[in-house]
Design a protein around this motif. Sequence first.
Motif: not given
Length: 447
Positions: A352-363
């Motif tokens: 949960a602590g890295s979900r935003t960053q993981a999605g941003a890598w896909v972006n």
Amino acid sequence: MPSRSSVPSRTPSYATVLRTRHAARTFGAALLGRLSYGMVSLSLMLAVNAATGSYAVAGAVMALYGATSVFLSPARAALIDRHGPRRVLPPLAGGYAVLLGALAYATWRPGAPAFLLGALAAAAGAGTPPLGPVMRTLWSDLVADRELLRRAYSLDGVAEELLFVSGPLLVGVVVKFAPPAAGIAVSAALILVGTLALVSSPAVRARGAGVAPSDDEPAGPDDRPVGRRLLGVVGLRHAVLVTAAVGLCLGGLDLLVVAFAEQRHQGSAVSWVLAALSAGSAIGGLAYGAVSWRASNRARLPLLAAGLGAAVVGAGLSPSVYVLAALAAVAGLFVAPALTTAYLIADESVGAGSRTQAGAWVNTAVNAGSSVGAAAAGLLVDRLPPAVCFVVAAVPALLCAAAVARGAVARGPVESGPVGSNPVGSGPVEGGAADGGGTARDAVSRS
């Protein structure tokens, strides 16, 4: 962090997604802010060209804006994962809106220095608020059921697709009554109002100051950047690889459609072909979210990428723009599902602590791929026959699909688990966006 909804979903629907507590308010606010990204690219291009009288300067300014927006996206998302959206988004949105306002002021009349416009655009791109990745993280918080989460991501992607169709139309309305710079000013207002509305949502307030790293977070040496540790996660790495290939394919396809139509002296048909691509993506996204799939996300992703590649190869054999439009719609059927699946894999591959960053890598992957694909197609279109150019555009999607499918088979199946509970680097997880779908036609389409 807000507790996830326990809405029963034996037959989950899109209406069920929107009935989830706080979902409609949060989603509406995010879409209002993200409409800014549907308007700002065209507004900036028109305004800079009007102020300088040079398409070359306009292109360079857009390149600077896109580069800082895309490549700093994971860093901005990391700040949100660490400090929470309520602390990070308002100053980001405020600074971004001020810089857009400065760009609007500088381009309102002719004579603006190119260096000044480039500096303002680069600074604005560096601070673009990542509303799409934040919204997908919030969906993961709000929705517990995996099937319902897949529908939420599909709905997010289709809505974004519509934003990037309606955004340029709104710019067209604005420039009928005001200088193109007014479109930049409207974009600034939208991002500021939308972001402030988003952070006032109970779903965001309940998230607090971010999520502390958990046992699910990727391990690695202390001196190794967090982003590189995340890309060490097999599932996320595969998602990034495939979405980069999808972006390459789509970036090349857009330019090849223009070349195809102009060679047949039917340049006015370009908008219809690209509209067919967007319509296909929207239909594909809605249908994909409505179906219950037995195969895992990681099993479906390469198949979707391969379908896109095959459709693009077929498009190169079109005898007319009408057939090209039909095949573009077929290609679009795979776009939103592929990106939705990649975002789901990113969500379930990390804690949960890295979900935003993981999605941003896909972006970052899909937008960078789109930019490179357009540039590569521009170099090839005058040197190779059109059909060959379409095949070249499809090759990245086909090759990456084969490589990822082979890797998934080699690793073998792994039992699924709840969101965020699977060990990092584990195999596929069953289950079900900004920005989950869409065609990613410009450098900030997934911000």
